[in-house]
Design a protein around this motif. Structure first.
Motif, PDB file in Angstrom:
ATOM      1  N   TRP A 197       0.950   3.292   0.232  1.00 39.09           N
ATOM      2  CA  TRP A 197      -0.307   3.895  -0.195  1.00 39.09           C
ATOM      3  C   TRP A 197      -0.301   4.214  -1.684  1.00 39.09           C
ATOM      4  O   TRP A 197      -1.313   4.043  -2.368  1.00 39.09           O
ATOM      5  N   MET A 198       0.824   4.675  -2.192  1.00 40.59           N
ATOM      6  CA  MET A 198       0.922   4.948  -3.622  1.00 40.59           C
ATOM      7  C   MET A 198       0.735   3.668  -4.424  1.00 40.59           C
ATOM      8  O   MET A 198       0.028   3.643  -5.453  1.00 40.59           O
ATOM      9  N   ALA A 199       1.363   2.593  -3.977  1.00 40.86           N
ATOM     10  CA  ALA A 199       1.226   1.315  -4.674  1.00 40.86           C
ATOM     11  C   ALA A 199      -0.208   0.803  -4.608  1.00 40.86           C
ATOM     12  O   ALA A 199      -0.722   0.249  -5.583  1.00 40.86           O
ATOM     13  N   ARG A 200      -0.878   1.006  -3.483  1.00 46.16           N
ATOM     14  CA  ARG A 200      -2.267   0.571  -3.374  1.00 46.16           C
ATOM     15  C   ARG A 200      -3.170   1.373  -4.311  1.00 46.16           C
ATOM     16  O   ARG A 200      -4.133   0.829  -4.888  1.00 46.16           O
ATOM     17  N   TYR A 201      -2.875   2.634  -4.460  1.00 45.63           N
ATOM     18  CA  TYR A 201      -3.642   3.459  -5.399  1.00 45.63           C
ATOM     19  C   TYR A 201      -3.430   2.985  -6.835  1.00 45.63           C
ATOM     20  O   TYR A 201      -4.397   2.820  -7.596  1.00 45.63           O
ATOM     21  N   LEU A 202      -2.187   2.762  -7.204  1.00 42.90           N
ATOM     22  CA  LEU A 202      -1.901   2.293  -8.562  1.00 42.90           C
ATOM     23  C   LEU A 202      -2.519   0.928  -8.815  1.00 42.90           C
ATOM     24  O   LEU A 202      -3.011   0.645  -9.915  1.00 42.90           O
ATOM     25  N   LEU A 203      -2.497   0.079  -7.791  1.00 41.85           N
ATOM     26  CA  LEU A 203      -3.075  -1.252  -7.945  1.00 41.85           C
ATOM     27  C   LEU A 203      -4.581  -1.171  -8.144  1.00 41.85           C
ATOM     28  O   LEU A 203      -5.151  -1.928  -8.940  1.00 41.85           O
ATOM     29  N   GLU A 204      -5.237  -0.260  -7.449  1.00 43.42           N
ATOM     30  CA  GLU A 204      -6.687  -0.118  -7.620  1.00 43.42           C
ATOM     31  C   GLU A 204      -7.019   0.445  -8.997  1.00 43.42           C
ATOM     32  O   GLU A 204      -8.061   0.110  -9.579  1.00 43.42           O
ATOM     33  N   LEU A 205      -6.151   1.292  -9.535  1.00 43.09           N
ATOM     34  CA  LEU A 205      -6.374   1.784 -10.900  1.00 43.09           C
ATOM     35  C   LEU A 205      -6.342   0.650 -11.911  1.00 43.09           C
ATOM     36  O   LEU A 205      -6.986   0.730 -12.967  1.00 43.09           O
ATOM     37  N   SER A 206      -5.593  -0.406 -11.617  1.00 50.99           N
ATOM     38  CA  SER A 206      -5.531  -1.535 -12.547  1.00 50.99           C
ATOM     39  C   SER A 206      -6.884  -2.224 -12.695  1.00 50.99           C
ATOM     40  O   SER A 206      -7.133  -2.902 -13.696  1.00 50.99           O
ATOM     41  N   LEU A 207      -7.764  -2.077 -11.704  1.00 45.04           N
ATOM     42  CA  LEU A 207      -9.090  -2.689 -11.799  1.00 45.04           C
ATOM     43  C   LEU A 207      -9.902  -2.072 -12.934  1.00 45.04           C
ATOM     44  O   LEU A 207     -10.769  -2.727 -13.511  1.00 45.04           O
ATOM     45  N   LEU A 208      -9.628  -0.800 -13.254  1.00 41.91           N
ATOM     46  CA  LEU A 208     -10.359  -0.118 -14.312  1.00 41.91           C
ATOM     47  C   LEU A 208      -9.842  -0.464 -15.702  1.00 41.91           C
ATOM     48  O   LEU A 208     -10.521  -0.185 -16.697  1.00 41.91           O
ATOM     49  N   GLU A 209      -8.646  -1.029 -15.770  1.00 42.56           N
ATOM     50  CA  GLU A 209      -8.024  -1.331 -17.062  1.00 42.56           C
ATOM     51  C   GLU A 209      -8.295  -2.781 -17.431  1.00 42.56           C
ATOM     52  O   GLU A 209      -7.792  -3.702 -16.793  1.00 42.56           O
ATOM     53  N   SER A 210      -9.083  -2.985 -18.466  1.00 38.43           N
ATOM     54  CA  SER A 210      -9.434  -4.349 -18.861  1.00 38.43           C
ATOM     55  C   SER A 210      -8.237  -5.143 -19.348  1.00 38.43           C
ATOM     56  O   SER A 210      -8.222  -6.374 -19.244  1.00 38.43           O
ATOM     57  N   GLN A 211      -7.205  -4.466 -19.849  1.00 42.30           N
ATOM     58  CA  GLN A 211      -6.037  -5.178 -20.346  1.00 42.30           C
ATOM     59  C   GLN A 211      -5.192  -5.774 -19.234  1.00 42.30           C
ATOM     60  O   GLN A 211      -4.281  -6.573 -19.493  1.00 42.30           O
ATOM     61  N   CYS A 212      -5.472  -5.412 -17.986  1.00 41.29           N
ATOM     62  CA  CYS A 212      -4.698  -5.937 -16.864  1.00 41.29           C
ATOM     63  C   CYS A 212      -5.176  -7.305 -16.406  1.00 41.29           C
ATOM     64  O   CYS A 212      -4.524  -7.925 -15.555  1.00 41.29           O
ATOM     65  N   VAL A 213      -6.301  -7.796 -16.928  1.00 38.93           N
ATOM     66  CA  VAL A 213      -6.836  -9.071 -16.453  1.00 38.93           C
ATOM     67  C   VAL A 213      -5.975 -10.251 -16.898  1.00 38.93           C
ATOM     68  O   VAL A 213      -6.116 -11.346 -16.349  1.00 38.93           O
ATOM     69  N   VAL A 214      -5.094 -10.066 -17.862  1.00 37.70           N
ATOM     70  CA  VAL A 214      -4.275 -11.180 -18.347  1.00 37.70           C
ATOM     71  C   VAL A 214      -3.030 -11.377 -17.506  1.00 37.70           C
ATOM     72  O   VAL A 214      -2.321 -12.368 -17.690  1.00 37.70           O
ATOM     73  N   PHE A 215      -2.764 -10.484 -16.591  1.00 41.73           N
ATOM     74  CA  PHE A 215      -1.543 -10.585 -15.791  1.00 41.73           C
ATOM     75  C   PHE A 215      -1.838 -11.260 -14.459  1.00 41.73           C
ATOM     76  O   PHE A 215      -2.948 -11.179 -13.927  1.00 41.73           O
ATOM     77  N   LEU A 216      -0.811 -11.908 -13.931  1.00 41.68           N
ATOM     78  CA  LEU A 216      -0.936 -12.543 -12.629  1.00 41.68           C
ATOM     79  C   LEU A 216      -1.058 -11.494 -11.534  1.00 41.68           C
ATOM     80  O   LEU A 216      -0.486 -10.404 -11.643  1.00 41.68           O
ATOM     81  N   PRO A 217      -1.780 -11.801 -10.461  1.00 43.26           N
ATOM     82  CA  PRO A 217      -1.848 -10.858  -9.338  1.00 43.26           C
ATOM     83  C   PRO A 217      -0.482 -10.466  -8.807  1.00 43.26           C
ATOM     84  O   PRO A 217      -0.265  -9.307  -8.436  1.00 43.26           O
ATOM     85  N   VAL A 218       0.446 -11.405  -8.770  1.00 43.64           N
ATOM     86  CA  VAL A 218       1.774 -11.091  -8.255  1.00 43.64           C
ATOM     87  C   VAL A 218       2.507 -10.125  -9.182  1.00 43.64           C
ATOM     88  O   VAL A 218       3.292  -9.284  -8.725  1.00 43.64           O
ATOM     89  N   GLN A 219       2.228 -10.201 -10.471  1.00 40.01           N
ATOM     90  CA  GLN A 219       2.843  -9.263 -11.410  1.00 40.01           C
ATOM     91  C   GLN A 219       2.268  -7.868 -11.243  1.00 40.01           C
ATOM     92  O   GLN A 219       3.008  -6.879 -11.265  1.00 40.01           O
ATOM     93  N   LEU A 220       0.970  -7.775 -11.061  1.00 33.11           N
ATOM     94  CA  LEU A 220       0.341  -6.464 -10.849  1.00 33.11           C
ATOM     95  C   LEU A 220       0.856  -5.822  -9.562  1.00 33.11           C
ATOM     96  O   LEU A 220       1.154  -4.628  -9.529  1.00 33.11           O
ATOM     97  N   ALA A 221       0.979  -6.626  -8.506  1.00 38.35           N
ATOM     98  CA  ALA A 221       1.469  -6.101  -7.236  1.00 38.35           C
ATOM     99  C   ALA A 221       2.913  -5.642  -7.354  1.00 38.35           C
ATOM    100  O   ALA A 221       3.281  -4.562  -6.868  1.00 38.35           O
ATOM    101  N   GLY A 222       3.744  -6.440  -8.007  1.00 41.17           N
ATOM    102  CA  GLY A 222       5.143  -6.065  -8.161  1.00 41.17           C
ATOM    103  C   GLY A 222       5.327  -4.808  -8.989  1.00 41.17           C
ATOM    104  O   GLY A 222       6.135  -3.934  -8.640  1.00 41.17           O
ATOM    105  N   ALA A 223       4.582  -4.698 -10.081  1.00 44.01           N
ATOM    106  CA  ALA A 223       4.701  -3.513 -10.929  1.00 44.01           C
ATOM    107  C   ALA A 223       4.215  -2.263 -10.210  1.00 44.01           C
ATOM    108  O   ALA A 223       4.814  -1.190 -10.326  1.00 44.01           O
ATOM    109  N   ALA A 224       3.112  -2.378  -9.459  1.00 45.29           N
ATOM    110  CA  ALA A 224       2.587  -1.222  -8.732  1.00 45.29           C
ATOM    111  C   ALA A 224       3.573  -0.749  -7.673  1.00 45.29           C
ATOM    112  O   ALA A 224       3.793   0.456  -7.496  1.00 45.29           O
TER     113      ALA A 224
END
Length: 396
Positions: free
Chosen positions: A284-311
């Motif tokens: 649940w914590m990772a899902r929350y952090l991942l959803e916060l990435s939607l608000l950050e425009s700088q996150c669009v350059v990263f691969l989905p797998v990278q965002l998931a792994g970092a979260a």
């Protein structure tokens, strides 16, 4: 423009009301039914792929033990090379495969049967496949497909700032929660929004309409039950007409060439969490952090797998759960299938940690309220998020 967050009118969600009083129970995306598009295995001609040299089994074991002992993040390997800043999606992948994602169809030759079995079990558990025979092929296709849906940079149209985008995305999150859509609908809607903003000329007055259309199109692809168009117009206080909404829908579909395929980072997150045997709190914590990435425009350059792994990695560091030998072994196995260099993953983790630390005080706090309910274990209110950036200070 009422109920939009763009003016001083009453917002869709009462941000001052207690979360457990105002929100309906979350519906997990794994309960999805209806016409959900599932990835199909893609055949790749052997003649187009580079020859693969089998690694000895002892090297695999040594790398796993090294990751466990030294805490190397998410499958980072010393052979990886970083790329220029701001182009996180173009990095040399770290997937135990030296030739890059172009030869991903031969990845099975480098991965023990245990990992293949765990991926199959995870996909079946998440109800993403019907036949386990094609589980690994589907996973490889998930890895391939994300390359087609990345952005070279985070630049936005001149009249569209990061703050304006955050307000629009936050409003979409509120509408998505109000309509009780599945989670992948939200990620697909934001992805369609990101693509449309770069290919379609839209005035500031029509940004809310574009956001609603992207959510509506995503719902048509994912959901089995759709709201009436009149209901969508009422959420925008009838600022736009039905004709305007349908015309914008045609424009979006045409400019995107009707290509709505997208493998959201949520799929990778839940897959990795299942393989790594993560607890419900970590997930649940990772899902929350991942959803916060939607608000950050700088996150669009990263691969989905990278965002998931970092979260997922940041969630583990925030919660600091007591490690067990079985849990560490499962985490080590899950880490071996991630893509991205250590600096890139640390950069994403810093972005997410900064966003989480100020989420409660921002005007765009729909995700904070959403994940502060008992159903989500109130992860957004965890005190460790306030010092999350400090946990990464020694790793930067």
């Amino acid at each position: 423009m009422a109920r939009s967050g763009f003016c001083d009118s009453k917002p869709l969600l009462d941000l001052h009301k207690k979360a457990d009083e105002r929100r309906a129970p979350l519906r997990s995306w794994t309960n999805a039914c209806g016409s959900v598009d599932r990835c199909q295995p893609v055949e790749v001609e052997e003649s187009r792929t580079a020859p693969v040299r089998m690694e000895p089994e002892r090297r695999w074991e040594r790398r796993l033990s090294t990751q466990t002992a030294e805490g190397i993040i998410m499958g980072f390997h010393e052979d990886s090379r970083t790329c220029k800043a701001g182009y996180g999606c173009m990095e040399t992948p770290v997937l135990l495969y030296p030739h890059g994602l172009q030869g991903l169809n031969n990845l099975h030759a480098l991965v023990p049967s245990l990992l293949r079995h765990e991926v199959q079990m995870a996909l079946e558990k998440l109800d993403l496949i019907w036949d386990g025979t094609y589980a690994w092929d589907m996973f490889l296709d998930m890895m391939r497909s994300q390359i087609r849906n990345t952005f070279p940079n985070a630049d936005l149209p001149r009249h569209f700032t990061d703050a304006t985008r955050a307000v629009l995305v936050d409003w979409i999150i509120q509408v998505h929660e109000l309509l009780q859509f599945h989670e992948e609908t939200l990620y697909l809607a934001i992805h369609l929004l990101n693509r449309s903003l770069r290919q379609l000329k839209v005035t500031t007055a029509n940004l809310q309409l574009l956001g609603m259309v992207c959510l509506f199109v995503a719902a048509k692809k994912v959901e089995s039950l759709l709201p009436e168009v009149s209901g969508l117009l009422s959420l925008m206080d009838h600022t736009y007409t039905k004709h305007q909404l349908l015309r914008m829908e045609r424009k979006v579909l045409c400019v995107l060439h009707f290509d709505l395929s997208y493998c959201p980072p949520l799929y990778f997150l839940l897959l990795f969490a299942s393989v790594a045997r993560c607890s419900a709190a970590v997930e649940w914590m990772a899902r929350y952090l991942l959803e916060l990435s939607l608000l950050e425009s700088q996150c669009v350059v990263f691969l989905p797998v990278q965002l998931a792994g970092a979260a997922l990695c940041l969630a583990r560091q925030v919660l600091q759960e007591c490690p067990t030998p079985e849990g560490e072994a499962a985490w080590c196995l899950a880490s071996s299938i991630h893509v991205g260099s250590e600096p890139t993953l640390l950069r994403i983790m810093h972005i997410l940690a900064s966003a989480a630390a100020k989420a409660s005080s921002r005007e765009t706090c729909a995700s904070f309220i959403k994940f502060s309910s008992p159903e989500t274990l109130q992860v957004s209110r965890h005190p460790g998020l306030n010092s999350a950036a400090g946990l990464l200070g020694g790793c930067s």
